[in-house]
Each structure stands twice: as structure tokens, then as C-alpha cells.
Design a protein around this motif. Structure first.
Motif, PDB file in Angstrom:
ATOM      1  N   PHE A 252      -3.439   2.374  -9.441  1.00  0.00           N
ATOM      2  CA  PHE A 252      -4.093   3.540 -10.018  1.00  0.00           C
ATOM      3  C   PHE A 252      -3.233   4.133 -11.136  1.00  0.00           C
ATOM      4  CE2 PHE A 252      -5.331   3.122  -5.605  1.00  0.00           C
ATOM      5  CZ  PHE A 252      -6.706   3.237  -5.656  1.00  0.00           C
ATOM      6  N   SER A 253      -3.822   4.378 -12.286  1.00  0.00           N
ATOM      7  CA  SER A 253      -3.114   4.948 -13.426  1.00  0.00           C
ATOM      8  C   SER A 253      -2.627   6.362 -13.091  1.00  0.00           C
ATOM      9  CB  SER A 253      -4.061   5.002 -14.633  1.00  0.00           C
ATOM     10  OG  SER A 253      -3.566   5.874 -15.615  1.00  0.00           O
ATOM     11  N   VAL A 254      -1.356   6.638 -13.370  1.00  0.00           N
ATOM     12  CA  VAL A 254      -0.808   7.975 -13.138  1.00  0.00           C
ATOM     13  C   VAL A 254      -1.506   8.989 -14.037  1.00  0.00           C
ATOM     14  CG1 VAL A 254       1.279   9.392 -13.258  1.00  0.00           C
ATOM     15  CG2 VAL A 254       1.413   7.055 -12.396  1.00  0.00           C
ATOM     16  N   GLU A 255      -1.830   8.584 -15.268  1.00  0.00           N
ATOM     17  CA  GLU A 255      -2.492   9.490 -16.207  1.00  0.00           C
ATOM     18  C   GLU A 255      -3.849   9.971 -15.671  1.00  0.00           C
ATOM     19  OE1 GLU A 255      -4.758   8.904 -20.318  1.00  0.00           O
ATOM     20  OE2 GLU A 255      -2.608   8.497 -20.474  1.00  0.00           O
ATOM     21  N   GLU A 256      -4.565   9.093 -15.004  1.00  0.00           N
ATOM     22  CA  GLU A 256      -5.892   9.453 -14.518  1.00  0.00           C
ATOM     23  C   GLU A 256      -5.893  10.011 -13.100  1.00  0.00           C
ATOM     24  OE1 GLU A 256      -7.944   5.788 -15.063  1.00  0.00           O
ATOM     25  OE2 GLU A 256      -8.183   6.107 -17.213  1.00  0.00           O
ATOM     26  N   TYR A 257      -5.069   9.447 -12.220  1.00  0.00           N
ATOM     27  CA  TYR A 257      -5.092   9.844 -10.813  1.00  0.00           C
ATOM     28  C   TYR A 257      -3.954  10.786 -10.422  1.00  0.00           C
ATOM     29  CZ  TYR A 257      -8.751   6.411 -10.161  1.00  0.00           C
ATOM     30  OH  TYR A 257      -9.936   5.718 -10.251  1.00  0.00           O
ATOM     31  N   GLY A 258      -2.961  10.920 -11.276  1.00  0.00           N
ATOM     32  CA  GLY A 258      -1.845  11.813 -10.999  1.00  0.00           C
ATOM     33  C   GLY A 258      -0.724  11.135 -10.229  1.00  0.00           C
ATOM     34  N   GLY A 259       0.433  11.778 -10.214  1.00  0.00           N
ATOM     35  CA  GLY A 259       1.600  11.276  -9.495  1.00  0.00           C
ATOM     36  C   GLY A 259       1.503  11.520  -8.005  1.00  0.00           C
ATOM     37  N   ARG A 260       0.660  12.463  -7.629  1.00  0.00           N
ATOM     38  CA  ARG A 260       0.334  12.724  -6.214  1.00  0.00           C
ATOM     39  C   ARG A 260      -1.173  12.532  -6.095  1.00  0.00           C
ATOM     40  NH1 ARG A 260       2.560  15.673  -2.393  1.00  0.00           N
ATOM     41  NH2 ARG A 260       0.757  17.045  -2.309  1.00  0.00           N
ATOM     42  N   MET A 261      -1.569  11.336  -5.760  1.00  0.00           N
ATOM     43  CA  MET A 261      -2.985  10.994  -5.727  1.00  0.00           C
ATOM     44  C   MET A 261      -3.635  11.498  -4.443  1.00  0.00           C
ATOM     45  SD  MET A 261      -4.799   7.383  -6.439  1.00  0.00           S
ATOM     46  CE  MET A 261      -5.036   6.729  -4.813  1.00  0.00           C
ATOM     47  N   GLU A 262      -4.761  12.192  -4.614  1.00  0.00           N
ATOM     48  CA  GLU A 262      -5.495  12.731  -3.478  1.00  0.00           C
ATOM     49  C   GLU A 262      -6.589  11.760  -3.048  1.00  0.00           C
ATOM     50  OE1 GLU A 262      -6.826  16.639  -4.579  1.00  0.00           O
ATOM     51  OE2 GLU A 262      -4.791  17.436  -4.490  1.00  0.00           O
ATOM     52  N   ILE A 263      -6.662  11.542  -1.748  1.00  0.00           N
ATOM     53  CA  ILE A 263      -7.632  10.614  -1.165  1.00  0.00           C
ATOM     54  C   ILE A 263      -8.372  11.346  -0.051  1.00  0.00           C
ATOM     55  CG2 ILE A 263      -7.945   8.404   0.013  1.00  0.00           C
ATOM     56  CD1 ILE A 263      -5.093   7.706  -1.111  1.00  0.00           C
ATOM     57  N   ASP A 264      -9.696  11.314  -0.112  1.00  0.00           N
ATOM     58  CA  ASP A 264     -10.521  11.924   0.935  1.00  0.00           C
ATOM     59  C   ASP A 264     -11.196  10.816   1.732  1.00  0.00           C
ATOM     60  OD1 ASP A 264      -9.807  14.288  -0.265  1.00  0.00           O
ATOM     61  OD2 ASP A 264     -11.816  14.794  -0.969  1.00  0.00           O
ATOM     62  N   VAL A 265     -11.222  10.973   3.042  1.00  0.00           N
ATOM     63  CA  VAL A 265     -11.922  10.019   3.900  1.00  0.00           C
ATOM     64  C   VAL A 265     -13.055  10.746   4.611  1.00  0.00           C
ATOM     65  CG1 VAL A 265      -9.926   8.505   4.229  1.00  0.00           C
ATOM     66  CG2 VAL A 265     -10.312  10.382   5.824  1.00  0.00           C
ATOM     67  N   ALA A 266     -14.160  10.046   4.803  1.00  0.00           N
ATOM     68  CA  ALA A 266     -15.333  10.649   5.427  1.00  0.00           C
ATOM     69  C   ALA A 266     -15.240  10.682   6.951  1.00  0.00           C
ATOM     70  CB  ALA A 266     -16.594   9.891   5.003  1.00  0.00           C
ATOM     71  N   HIS A 267     -14.300   9.911   7.524  1.00  0.00           N
ATOM     72  CA  HIS A 267     -14.231   9.827   8.983  1.00  0.00           C
ATOM     73  C   HIS A 267     -12.862   9.307   9.409  1.00  0.00           C
ATOM     74  CE1 HIS A 267     -15.400   8.752  13.101  1.00  0.00           C
ATOM     75  NE2 HIS A 267     -16.432   9.576  12.907  1.00  0.00           N
ATOM     76  N   ALA A 268     -12.467   9.642  10.631  1.00  0.00           N
ATOM     77  CA  ALA A 268     -11.184   9.200  11.176  1.00  0.00           C
ATOM     78  C   ALA A 268     -11.142   7.693  11.438  1.00  0.00           C
ATOM     79  CB  ALA A 268     -10.872   9.958  12.463  1.00  0.00           C
ATOM     80  N   GLU A 269     -12.291   7.013  11.382  1.00  0.00           N
ATOM     81  CA  GLU A 269     -12.303   5.565  11.575  1.00  0.00           C
ATOM     82  C   GLU A 269     -11.699   4.814  10.393  1.00  0.00           C
ATOM     83  OE1 GLU A 269     -16.400   4.673  12.462  1.00  0.00           O
ATOM     84  OE2 GLU A 269     -16.087   5.004  14.602  1.00  0.00           O
ATOM     85  N   LEU A 270     -11.466   5.510   9.278  1.00  0.00           N
ATOM     86  CA  LEU A 270     -10.808   4.867   8.133  1.00  0.00           C
ATOM     87  C   LEU A 270      -9.300   5.013   8.281  1.00  0.00           C
ATOM     88  CD1 LEU A 270     -13.091   6.069   5.194  1.00  0.00           C
ATOM     89  CD2 LEU A 270     -13.002   3.800   6.216  1.00  0.00           C
ATOM     90  N   THR A 271      -8.581   3.904   8.103  1.00  0.00           N
ATOM     91  CA  THR A 271      -7.120   3.945   8.129  1.00  0.00           C
ATOM     92  C   THR A 271      -6.588   3.603   6.747  1.00  0.00           C
ATOM     93  OG1 THR A 271      -6.924   1.619   8.820  1.00  0.00           O
ATOM     94  CG2 THR A 271      -7.010   3.286  10.575  1.00  0.00           C
ATOM     95  N   LEU A 272      -5.412   4.141   6.417  1.00  0.00           N
ATOM     96  CA  LEU A 272      -4.836   3.991   5.084  1.00  0.00           C
ATOM     97  C   LEU A 272      -3.463   3.349   5.177  1.00  0.00           C
ATOM     98  CD1 LEU A 272      -6.321   6.985   5.444  1.00  0.00           C
ATOM     99  CD2 LEU A 272      -5.873   7.048   3.030  1.00  0.00           C
ATOM    100  N   THR A 273      -3.243   2.324   4.353  1.00  0.00           N
ATOM    101  CA  THR A 273      -1.953   1.639   4.309  1.00  0.00           C
ATOM    102  C   THR A 273      -1.574   1.417   2.851  1.00  0.00           C
ATOM    103  OG1 THR A 273      -2.603   0.473   6.340  1.00  0.00           O
ATOM    104  CG2 THR A 273      -0.668  -0.357   5.172  1.00  0.00           C
ATOM    105  N   PRO A 274      -0.823   2.365   2.226  1.00  0.00           N
ATOM    106  CA  PRO A 274      -0.408   2.172   0.841  1.00  0.00           C
ATOM    107  C   PRO A 274       0.748   1.185   0.730  1.00  0.00           C
ATOM    108  CG  PRO A 274       0.074   4.410   1.587  1.00  0.00           C
ATOM    109  CD  PRO A 274      -0.459   3.656   2.753  1.00  0.00           C
ATOM    110  N   ILE A 275       0.660   0.356  -0.312  1.00  0.00           N
ATOM    111  CA  ILE A 275       1.670  -0.687  -0.517  1.00  0.00           C
ATOM    112  C   ILE A 275       2.190  -0.602  -1.954  1.00  0.00           C
ATOM    113  CG2 ILE A 275       2.103  -3.159  -0.514  1.00  0.00           C
ATOM    114  CD1 ILE A 275      -0.349  -3.322   1.457  1.00  0.00           C
ATOM    115  N   LYS A 276       3.493  -0.419  -2.092  1.00  0.00           N
ATOM    116  CA  LYS A 276       4.112  -0.383  -3.418  1.00  0.00           C
ATOM    117  C   LYS A 276       4.197  -1.810  -3.939  1.00  0.00           C
ATOM    118  CE  LYS A 276       8.025   1.527  -5.869  1.00  0.00           C
ATOM    119  NZ  LYS A 276       7.239   2.081  -6.942  1.00  0.00           N
ATOM    120  N   LEU A 277       3.674  -2.019  -5.151  1.00  0.00           N
ATOM    121  CA  LEU A 277       3.670  -3.365  -5.728  1.00  0.00           C
ATOM    122  C   LEU A 277       4.965  -3.656  -6.461  1.00  0.00           C
ATOM    123  CD1 LEU A 277       0.055  -3.242  -7.190  1.00  0.00           C
ATOM    124  CD2 LEU A 277       0.805  -4.219  -5.035  1.00  0.00           C
TER     125      LEU A 277
END
Length: 108
Positions: free
Chosen positions: A83-108
Motif C-alpha cells: 500500500f502506498s504511504v502517500e495514499e494510505y498513510g504511515g498508519r494505515m487504518e483497516i476496518d473489518v465487518a466481523h470478528a471472523e476476519l483475521t489479519l496477518t501483516p507481512i513486511k516485504l
């Protein structure tokens, strides 16, 4: 309440065990974004599609830009990013619609 921080997984040549954060549909999430981060999102549910929203921090002519959304069917996982820092920011906000979604960020 503040957004839930999602810790980054930084791979090594020796390998790492991935840390996954359960979805919080009330407080939502924030992760560090340096433009070289991807996020694996999984719908752990067995019956219903769920939606994830990636907030865009950039404004055009002072107007908010529509956030990017994606739907994951039951049992599906998708890798998103980087995700581009210019568009999404250095602190990217992510909303999930339900607790059944899990998140695993991976630094490339």
C-alpha cells in the motif's frame, strides 16, 4: 476506544511463526505502513462472506477518497498490498465487518 494495533511479521531466512490478530469489528485496526507491507486476511467463518475496508488517508480537493473494500467468502484468504504511504498513510487504518476476519501483516 482506540484502534487495535496489528503487529507486523518480519520474515527472516530462518523463517518465523506468523502472528495473527483476530478481527475487532467495534474498534477496528491500524498497522504501520511503509509502502512495503502486505496483509493476509482470512475469513475463518464457514457460511458468510465478510468485508474488509482499507481506509485511504489522501484527500483530493479537500474531499475524502472512497475507501477500498474487498469481500472474502467463507474460508477464503487473500493477500493484499503493498500500500502506498502517500495514499494510505504511515498508519494505515483497516476496518473489518466481523470478528471472523483475521489479519496477518507481512513486511516485504
Amino acid at each position: 476506544m482506540p484502534r487495535v494495533n496489528v503487529p507486523l511479521n518480519t520474515p527472516t531466512r530462518a523463517g518465523i511463526a506468523l502472528t495473527t490478530t483476530p478481527g475487532d469489528a467495534t474498534n477496528h485496526h491500524v498497522m504501520v505502513n511503509d509502502g512495503r507491507t502486505a496483509i493476509l486476511i482470512k475469513n475463518t467463518g464457514s457460511t458468510v462472506a465478510r468485508v474488509v475496508t482499507f481506509k485511504i488517508s489522501k484527500k483530493v480537493d479537500g474531499q475524502a477518497v472512497t475507501a477500498r473494500t474487498a469481500s472474502l467468502v467463507a474460508g477464503e484468504q487473500k493477500l493484499f498490498g503493498p500500500f502506498s504511504v502517500e495514499e494510505y498513510g504511515g498508519r494505515m487504518e483497516i476496518d473489518v465487518a466481523h470478528a471472523e476476519l483475521t489479519l496477518t501483516p507481512i513486511k516485504l
